[in-house]
Scaffold this motif. Structure first.
Motif, short mmCIF file in Angstrom:
data_model
loop_
_atom_site.label_atom_id
_atom_site.label_comp_id
_atom_site.label_asym_id
_atom_site.label_seq_id
_atom_site.Cartn_x
_atom_site.Cartn_y
_atom_site.Cartn_z
N VAL A 1 0.84 -1.21 0.00
CA VAL A 1 0.00 0.00 0.00
C VAL A 1 0.87 1.25 0.00
N GLU A 2 1.99 1.20 0.71
CA GLU A 2 2.89 2.36 0.78
C GLU A 2 3.72 2.53 -0.50
N ARG A 3 4.19 1.43 -1.07
CA ARG A 3 5.21 1.52 -2.12
C ARG A 3 4.68 1.41 -3.54
N TRP A 4 3.65 0.62 -3.76
CA TRP A 4 3.21 0.40 -5.14
C TRP A 4 2.71 1.67 -5.84
N PRO A 5 2.02 2.57 -5.13
CA PRO A 5 1.60 3.79 -5.84
C PRO A 5 2.78 4.60 -6.37
N ALA A 6 3.91 4.57 -5.66
CA ALA A 6 5.08 5.33 -6.09
C ALA A 6 5.99 4.53 -7.01
N ASP A 7 6.20 3.24 -6.68
CA ASP A 7 7.17 2.42 -7.42
C ASP A 7 6.54 1.66 -8.58
N GLY A 8 5.20 1.55 -8.58
CA GLY A 8 4.53 0.73 -9.59
C GLY A 8 4.33 -0.69 -9.09
N VAL A 9 3.38 -1.40 -9.71
CA VAL A 9 3.10 -2.78 -9.34
C VAL A 9 4.20 -3.68 -9.90
N PRO A 10 4.83 -4.52 -9.08
CA PRO A 10 5.90 -5.38 -9.59
C PRO A 10 5.38 -6.37 -10.62
N PRO A 11 6.24 -6.83 -11.54
CA PRO A 11 5.79 -7.76 -12.58
C PRO A 11 5.20 -9.05 -12.01
N ASN A 12 5.79 -9.54 -10.93
CA ASN A 12 5.28 -10.74 -10.26
C ASN A 12 4.87 -10.36 -8.85
N ALA A 13 3.62 -9.97 -8.70
CA ALA A 13 3.15 -9.46 -7.41
C ALA A 13 3.25 -10.51 -6.33
N GLY A 14 2.93 -11.78 -6.66
CA GLY A 14 2.97 -12.83 -5.66
C GLY A 14 4.37 -13.05 -5.12
N ALA A 15 5.37 -13.07 -6.01
CA ALA A 15 6.76 -13.26 -5.56
C ALA A 15 7.22 -12.08 -4.71
N TRP A 16 6.85 -10.86 -5.12
CA TRP A 16 7.22 -9.67 -4.35
C TRP A 16 6.63 -9.75 -2.95
N LEU A 17 5.35 -10.12 -2.85
CA LEU A 17 4.69 -10.19 -1.55
C LEU A 17 5.30 -11.29 -0.68
N THR A 18 5.60 -12.44 -1.28
CA THR A 18 6.18 -13.54 -0.50
C THR A 18 7.57 -13.17 0.02
N THR A 19 8.40 -12.56 -0.84
CA THR A 19 9.73 -12.15 -0.40
C THR A 19 9.65 -11.10 0.70
N THR A 20 8.78 -10.12 0.51
CA THR A 20 8.61 -9.08 1.53
C THR A 20 8.11 -9.66 2.83
N ALA A 21 7.15 -10.56 2.75
CA ALA A 21 6.59 -11.18 3.97
C ALA A 21 7.65 -12.01 4.68
N ASN A 22 8.50 -12.72 3.94
CA ASN A 22 9.58 -13.49 4.56
C ASN A 22 10.51 -12.57 5.35
N ARG A 23 10.84 -11.44 4.75
CA ARG A 23 11.71 -10.49 5.45
C ARG A 23 11.04 -9.94 6.70
N LYS A 24 9.75 -9.65 6.58
CA LYS A 24 9.00 -9.14 7.75
C LYS A 24 8.98 -10.18 8.86
N ALA A 25 8.79 -11.45 8.49
CA ALA A 25 8.74 -12.51 9.50
C ALA A 25 10.09 -12.66 10.20
N ILE A 26 11.18 -12.61 9.44
CA ILE A 26 12.51 -12.74 10.03
C ILE A 26 12.81 -11.54 10.93
N ASP A 27 12.44 -10.35 10.49
CA ASP A 27 12.64 -9.17 11.32
C ASP A 27 11.89 -9.31 12.64
N ARG A 28 10.67 -9.79 12.55
CA ARG A 28 9.88 -9.94 13.78
C ARG A 28 10.51 -10.96 14.71
#
Length: 420
Positions: A47-74
């Motif tokens: 919600v924060e980044r896509w309006p500025a950066d654009g929708v990534p070509p593979n939205a599912g992979a972007w979300l999974t990678t981002t979520a993995n990083r969020k989980a590790i950070d937590r």
């Protein structure tokens, strides 16, 4: 990219990718809370980044990678224990994964995890709707006709129980399947229903991503259990309902009832497949279950080229069978709708009124009463029933339809004996 375009892309990604992201995180981290919160964080980042950066070509992979990083950070923030640090290193674990079941599908494994027999049946369904279907707690609460806070507590307790009991993330062995399959089928049907007639004021009236996912998973269950009549019945039921989807909502966003639908727009391939499954179950000679009977009812509807050709006596007879298996008030309500076509609205209204105590909070009960009262010429009472149905309806297309029907009512005449 405009904010509106980005929002549409995020909504679409949530419908299509939520279950895949949560399932991948659950497999990696073994914790439903971590998986759900990290997935939610990933969508919030979108919600924060896509309006500025654009929708990534593979939205599912972007979300999974981002979520993995969020989980590790937590886990690192929380993790002062060695075990937490080990969990955080799983992202770089190159060891092959342990066997996870006879079908390699993460979302199916997640469903079976949520539908473990250690949980109460209703809790299994609610948890799976949240984790796999991506429904909000409010949407699930409406499906169960309970308060949102109570449903939230139920889901939280279920996740805690899975974690404490170390319930495995896998499709169970063939010996374990019978104890799980009833709840799994119930979950798939509810996910399908949420896609076919979605709830929520800001939700599209139809969510084809959910219906497609429910059908895909139902096909996998059918492959797992090729001789299970209810697995075949549920798949047939979904296909016969989904075949009518494109004719169900008008160009103006209003619900189109079965009687008014353009039957030429129905998907004949899905209907043919559904009919084949129904005939297959009839030839088996086994007593039909709930989903098989519902599929047979829909086969009758989809066999008629015009609503006037519908064999209502057969529909009522099938509902009579269903009542013996499922004496719920919703089944009784649907039977009454068929009775109205066979014996008239007055007989049906008497049956519907007997359900008032149990269905007072259910919009379809009031919508049915409104239509029957309208057909009996009781305009004022019909208007009141439409008002109640509109207040309770959660689907935008259905609300539009009910509003139009209410507004079409003329003033009740002086001969209306039921005028308040």
């Amino acid at each position: 990219m405009s904010a509106a375009d980005a929002r549409d892309a995020i909504v679409r990604a949530h419908h299509e990718e939520w279950a895949r992201v949560v399932a991948a995180l659950t497999r990696r981290f073994g914790d439903l809370d971590v998986a759900e919160e990290a997935a939610a964080d990933a969508f919030a980042t979108a919600v924060e980044r896509w309006p500025a950066d654009g929708v990534p070509p593979n939205a599912g992979a972007w979300l999974t990678t981002t979520a993995n990083r969020k989980a590790i950070d937590r886990l690192r923030r929380e993790g002062k224990r060695d075990e937490k640090h080990k969990e955080a290193q799983m992202l770089r674990d190159d060891d092959p994964p342990e066997p996870t079941g006879p079908i390699d599908d993460e979302r199916l494994r997640l469903i079976f995890t949520c539908c473990h027999p250690a949980l109460a049946t209703e809790t299994r369904v609610a948890l799976t709707l949240r984790m796999v279907g991506g429904l909000t707690v409010a949407e699930i609460a409406r499906s169960f006709l309970v308060q949102e806070t109570a449903m939230g507590q139920r889901i939280t307790r279920a996740k805690s129980k899975i974690k404490a009991a170390r319930i495995p993330y896998r499709v169970p062995s063939s010996d374990d399947l019978p104890a799980r399959v009833c709840a799994v089928l119930a979950v798939l049907f509810l996910i399908f229903n949420e896609g076919y007639l979605a709830t929520g004021p800001d939700t599209d009236p139809v969510r084809p991503g959910l219906t497609a996912e429910a059908i895909r998973l139902a096909r996998l269950i059918r492959a797992l259990l090729p001789h299970d009549g209810e697995a075949a019945g549920l798949l047939a039921l979904m296909l016969l309902i989904d075949a009518r989807r494109t004719a169900r909502v008008s160009a103006t966003g209003e619900l189109v009832t079965l009687a008014e639908q353009d039957r030429g727009a129905w998907d004949t391939a899905l209907i043919a497949e559904g009919h084949r499954l129904v005939r297959e179950r009839l030839r088996s000679g086994e007593p039909p279950g709930r989903y098989q009977i519902l599929a047979a009812i829909n086969a009758v509807h989809t066999s008629a080229r015009d609503v006037r050709d519908t064999d209502w006596s057969q529909v009522v007879a099938l509902y009579d069978q269903l009542v013996h298996l499922d004496a719920s008030p919703i089944v009784a309500l649907n039977r009454a709708i068929a009775v109205a076509e066979l014996d008239g609205p007055e007989v049906a209204l008497a049956a519907v009124d007997r359900l008032s105590d149990r269905l007072a909070g259910y919009h379809a009960y009031h919508a049915t009463r409104a239509d029957l009262l309208r057909r009996l010429g009781l305009g004022r009472q019909s208007r009141l029933a439409y008002d109640q149905a509109i207040a309770l309806a959660g689907n935008t297309a259905e609300t539009a339809y009910l509003t139009r029907r209410r507004d079409q009512l003329g003033q009740a005449g002086p001969g209306d004996p039921r005028q308040p």
